[in-house]
Design a protein around this motif. Sequence first.
Motif, PDB file in Angstrom:
ATOM      1  N   ASP A 543      -3.242   4.169  -1.088  1.00 43.32           N
ATOM      2  CA  ASP A 543      -4.687   3.526  -1.390  1.00 43.32           C
ATOM      3  C   ASP A 543      -5.241   2.747  -0.261  1.00 43.32           C
ATOM      4  OD1 ASP A 543      -4.176   4.649  -3.767  1.00 43.32           O
ATOM      5  OD2 ASP A 543      -3.354   2.787  -4.652  1.00 43.32           O
ATOM      6  N   ARG A 544      -6.485   2.506  -0.466  1.00 47.80           N
ATOM      7  CA  ARG A 544      -7.178   1.848   0.498  1.00 47.80           C
ATOM      8  C   ARG A 544      -6.624   0.453   0.523  1.00 47.80           C
ATOM      9  NH1 ARG A 544     -13.289   2.472  -0.850  1.00 47.80           N
ATOM     10  NH2 ARG A 544     -12.389   2.325  -2.646  1.00 47.80           N
ATOM     11  N   LEU A 545      -6.356  -0.472   1.814  1.00 53.60           N
ATOM     12  CA  LEU A 545      -5.728  -1.511   1.563  1.00 53.60           C
ATOM     13  C   LEU A 545      -6.677  -2.906   0.965  1.00 53.60           C
ATOM     14  CD1 LEU A 545      -2.881  -2.877   2.902  1.00 53.60           C
ATOM     15  CD2 LEU A 545      -4.272  -3.385   4.851  1.00 53.60           C
ATOM     16  N   SER A 546      -6.057  -3.484   0.233  1.00 52.16           N
ATOM     17  CA  SER A 546      -6.795  -4.680  -0.393  1.00 52.16           C
ATOM     18  C   SER A 546      -6.850  -5.814   0.377  1.00 52.16           C
ATOM     19  CB  SER A 546      -6.207  -5.173  -1.726  1.00 52.16           C
ATOM     20  OG  SER A 546      -4.934  -5.394  -1.726  1.00 52.16           O
ATOM     21  N   THR A 547      -7.748  -6.648   0.109  1.00 51.72           N
ATOM     22  CA  THR A 547      -7.920  -7.877   1.060  1.00 51.72           C
ATOM     23  C   THR A 547      -6.466  -9.122   1.020  1.00 51.72           C
ATOM     24  OG1 THR A 547      -8.916  -8.960  -0.529  1.00 51.72           O
ATOM     25  CG2 THR A 547     -10.427  -7.870   1.139  1.00 51.72           C
ATOM     26  N   GLU A 548      -5.959  -8.852  -0.364  1.00 48.40           N
ATOM     27  CA  GLU A 548      -4.910  -9.685  -0.447  1.00 48.40           C
ATOM     28  C   GLU A 548      -3.270  -9.073   0.118  1.00 48.40           C
ATOM     29  OE1 GLU A 548      -6.874  -8.615  -2.732  1.00 48.40           O
ATOM     30  OE2 GLU A 548      -7.797 -10.505  -3.248  1.00 48.40           O
ATOM     31  N   SER A 549      -3.248  -7.716   0.181  1.00 49.68           N
ATOM     32  CA  SER A 549      -2.135  -7.079   0.746  1.00 49.68           C
ATOM     33  C   SER A 549      -2.074  -7.340   2.255  1.00 49.68           C
ATOM     34  CB  SER A 549      -2.214  -5.419   0.255  1.00 49.68           C
ATOM     35  OG  SER A 549      -1.805  -5.269  -1.064  1.00 49.68           O
ATOM     36  N   PHE A 550      -1.010  -7.421   2.888  1.00 50.23           N
ATOM     37  CA  PHE A 550      -0.512  -7.712   4.211  1.00 50.23           C
ATOM     38  C   PHE A 550      -1.514  -8.954   4.891  1.00 50.23           C
ATOM     39  CE2 PHE A 550       0.582  -3.219   3.423  1.00 50.23           C
ATOM     40  CZ  PHE A 550       1.869  -3.039   4.033  1.00 50.23           C
ATOM     41  N   SER A 551      -1.815  -9.863   4.050  1.00 47.70           N
ATOM     42  CA  SER A 551      -2.830 -10.906   4.414  1.00 47.70           C
ATOM     43  C   SER A 551      -2.315 -11.894   5.409  1.00 47.70           C
ATOM     44  CB  SER A 551      -3.234 -11.731   3.195  1.00 47.70           C
ATOM     45  OG  SER A 551      -2.189 -12.175   2.844  1.00 47.70           O
ATOM     46  N   GLU A 552      -0.956 -11.690   5.730  1.00 49.35           N
ATOM     47  CA  GLU A 552      -0.318 -12.783   6.555  1.00 49.35           C
ATOM     48  C   GLU A 552       0.164 -11.927   7.654  1.00 49.35           C
ATOM     49  OE1 GLU A 552      -0.108 -16.052   6.575  1.00 49.35           O
ATOM     50  OE2 GLU A 552      -1.581 -15.930   4.914  1.00 49.35           O
ATOM     51  N   LEU A 553      -0.106 -10.502   7.924  1.00 55.28           N
ATOM     52  CA  LEU A 553       0.693  -9.606   8.756  1.00 55.28           C
ATOM     53  C   LEU A 553       0.066 -10.092  10.227  1.00 55.28           C
ATOM     54  CD1 LEU A 553       2.357  -7.271   9.357  1.00 55.28           C
ATOM     55  CD2 LEU A 553       0.447  -5.728   9.449  1.00 55.28           C
ATOM     56  N   ARG A 554       0.867 -10.427  11.177  1.00 50.67           N
ATOM     57  CA  ARG A 554       0.408 -10.898  12.575  1.00 50.67           C
ATOM     58  C   ARG A 554       0.985 -10.104  13.431  1.00 50.67           C
ATOM     59  NH1 ARG A 554       1.599 -15.376   9.771  1.00 50.67           N
ATOM     60  NH2 ARG A 554       0.340 -17.210  10.144  1.00 50.67           N
ATOM     61  N   THR A 555       1.660  -9.257  13.306  1.00 50.67           N
ATOM     62  CA  THR A 555       2.325  -8.296  14.226  1.00 50.67           C
ATOM     63  C   THR A 555       2.661  -6.815  13.726  1.00 50.67           C
ATOM     64  OG1 THR A 555       3.200  -9.981  15.796  1.00 50.67           O
ATOM     65  CG2 THR A 555       4.141  -8.064  16.272  1.00 50.67           C
ATOM     66  N   MET A 556       2.325  -5.928  14.440  1.00 47.68           N
ATOM     67  CA  MET A 556       2.465  -4.466  13.891  1.00 47.68           C
ATOM     68  C   MET A 556       2.772  -3.621  15.081  1.00 47.68           C
ATOM     69  SD  MET A 556       0.025  -2.263  11.213  1.00 47.68           S
ATOM     70  CE  MET A 556       0.759  -0.935  10.510  1.00 47.68           C
ATOM     71  N   LYS A 557       3.897  -2.800  14.820  1.00 49.50           N
ATOM     72  CA  LYS A 557       4.380  -1.753  16.061  1.00 49.50           C
ATOM     73  C   LYS A 557       4.824  -0.392  15.302  1.00 49.50           C
ATOM     74  CE  LYS A 557       7.850  -0.984  19.577  1.00 49.50           C
ATOM     75  NZ  LYS A 557       8.813  -0.057  18.725  1.00 49.50           N
ATOM     76  N   VAL A 558       4.150   0.701  15.532  1.00 53.66           N
ATOM     77  CA  VAL A 558       4.306   1.928  15.009  1.00 53.66           C
ATOM     78  C   VAL A 558       4.511   3.112  16.125  1.00 53.66           C
ATOM     79  CG1 VAL A 558       3.377   3.736  13.613  1.00 53.66           C
ATOM     80  CG2 VAL A 558       2.701   1.582  13.085  1.00 53.66           C
TER      81      VAL A 558
END
Length: 922
Positions: A543-558
């Motif tokens: 689904d489309r990402l809500s504002t509450e989900s992953f709200s503290e995510l600082r670093t992302m690597k794919v």
Amino acid sequence: MGSEANFSIEILNEEEAWRLFEVKLGNDDLIPRMKSTATHIVKECGGLPIAIEPIAKALRNKTESECWKNALHELRMPTENNFHRELGKAYTAIKLSYDALKGEQLKKIFQLCSLMPKSFFASDLFKYCIGLGIFRGIDMEDARNKLYTLVHELKDSCLLLEGYSCREFSMHDVVHDVAILIACGEQKEFLVRNGDVWEWPDEDALKKCYAISWIDSSGGELPEGLECPQLELLLLSSEHSSVDVNIPQRFFTGMRELKVVDLTNMQLFSLPSSIDLLVNLQTLCLDYSTLGDITIIGKLKNLEILSLIESDIVEFPEELGKLTKLRLLDLTNCFHLKVIAPNVIASFTRLEELYMSNCFVEWKVEDEGSSSKKSKASLDELMPLPRLTTLEIAVENDNALPEGFFVRELERFKILIGDRSFEPPVILSKDWFRISRSHFLILDHQSLRMLKLKLNWKTICLRKLQGIRKVEYLCLDKFQGVKNILFELDTQGFSQLKHLLVQNNPDLLFIVDSREIVDCDAFPLLELLSLQNLINLKRICVDRLSTESFSELRTMKVENCDELSNIFVLSTTKCLPSLQRIAVIKCNKMKEIFAIGGEEPDVVDNNNAIENIEFAQIRYLSLGNLPELKSFCCEVKGPSMPPSLFNGKVVLPNLEALELCEINVKSIWHNQTPCCFQRLTRLIVWGCQKLKFMFYASMIKSLEQLQHLEIRNCTGLQVIISEGGPGQEPPCFAFRRVTNISLCHLPELTCLYPGLHTSEWPELKKLEVFSCDKLNTFASESFSFHSNEKKQLHVPKQPFFSFEKIFPNLEELGLSIKDIMMLLQGDFPQDHLFGSLKDLEVRDDDSASVPIGLLEKFHGLENLNLSFCSYKELFSNGGQVHLIKKLELICLNDLEYLWIPNSKMGDSILQNLEILKTVARS
């Protein structure tokens, strides 16, 4: 002072000393009231930081003038303990800081730190504190928290120093010596030695000893039957583990008050029989030692802490089951340990902490039956332990896991299940991602609750994983049979998870698929997400990402996720408010990094199109090997945008580093957004073949923070800055903070800017220009353009640089031979051009020897690198070769000798050479 080497202590001048005192005091209100006394105190400290810092910290909360005057009096009248002149002022200042410590616990820990090695871990100090009874009546968890609080108080008082990690500390030599003197003054005799052969003091001195610490001894015989009736702590460690240490059988006979014994890094083979006389022993540490038979330890009925870190034990015998008061057992890195006798762990009913990381014991498996040759302990024994709060363990066979293993309440855990190998990424010395790679590594030591699963060929029963929702660090490697991490493993959305690493899983289709479950936010506390080698992953979030989900995510690597077309579809531009670092690498079908598919009243115009797409917190962005990527961010139903990576709506106001590799876009920037990247300090672009230019002329002024510019292997690049509109005055491009420029393998690059212009590079320190055949890199002072009477539109290409504006600060220079010869033959000013140059690299020279005059041109040179040249000999023409300290010869396959044999230059030609490095072409 017992240090291995003596160093002079820095003396501050009067102004520096006063400034340090003010900073460490940290109380501006006190200075005006105590100015006169404070000035005298600083003066009495004699400019010694080791005296100024602790006394300032000791006085920071003293508001009475009498306290300040007493401190000054103490400094002027050193006590009788200051028998050594060089300790005089420092002793008094440190003693005042010690006296200001609140509570006996804090003072005891300070004295205990003086017995530790130069650099020590808080975990070792903790084991000693428990053994000495410094923390009574509280559990291990509370005691550890208390210790860390007190240790940081000592650090804040300048009595301890920071170590290499957050759990490591050290003590200054002077503070160390003062701590020993203080302990002796309080009727606690300490014997502290470092690095000597064991030569024991006389009998009278030993009878008074409260603690003996002998660190890194070079060996020697331990005496028989020492009489130390007051001794409570004994620390002995050998400098070399290969040295056999023979402990006499009666060694402990006269030490019956011992509470802590630490014998580290020793070849003992067996423990002396007299150790069973130590009825008061609370802590026994035998770390990094060769032990042999340890059954006698089972007689130490009052033992609370047993530490055998990286010892050579193979079996944990049933006799140790008698240690029913044991609270902490540390078997970390006992690589040889294979068998634990059954029911031993179950007998440790008071056990609070069990450490078995990198200790691969053969646990009993349910279906194993009685066919096993030797009885084994079962993990079921851990389940009923009522006080267990900390567990670190490795379990290779997941069939040994009992159901409900993760349900119990643990304050901290580090659990590895399956294959023990979790390979770190290979870091190349020369790749586009080399600078940023470390920012995307997950450091497991930062987490309290960690779980790693690596099951190569089979699936695990999901019932056994019930309860893992409390984990903070989760690594899923070859974790088969799961298609949706969220809700298959934790229906509550992993509410505590902070770090998630998923790799090498061909079955995984989604990270979050919440279509059948509502009212749950995904990963609300997650800070770091790393996805790698997930070849069938279709979406991170269905689904489309809500504002509450992953709200503290600082670093992302794919990385290596070939089926992904984007990272997230965002419901609004307010999603991911904390995201700072993004790396997307080798995803063959990635079309955009983000897609936005929602509408917010405050960000849309009358046509329902989003006006701005702002990622306010992103600071580091690395995109590499994405052949289908067209845009960083686009609207799901928005209008088509010009073919640039960042369209006119994307704003990254805090972006500091942008790294791109093999991205097939014609333009990085949109020409209508010149001020959206004003904090950019580093730009690295490799292998982007469709780029014709790097910047629009209109955006150069907004790049005032740029420091590092690196462009390599962009075969279509023609200019760095595209030409502005007609009728403009010749622009001046001022790169005032740029220190590093690398331009390599750009065959079509002709100039910085196609029209008349000037440029400034006042801070340039490193310049590399290789394989840019159409580029004129330099111009002499006399270089100029003259427009003719007919004002022809054709303007010759200006060289990239003019000398007088860039070279005063240049320290490193790398050039192809074309530009080297331009420097040697051109009409250039000779003075001050290369006054700061220390490093020179020369490439691609087909000559038989180094060009004449090369070293004279760069007269201050210390390091010389010659790469991919056809030289047969190097220094037949002489020059200032004797100044070279480091010489690198890379792929000089035709080289026969450094200089002509039997020449007059002889062996003195490289008399200052310290390093010679050679690499041959394969």
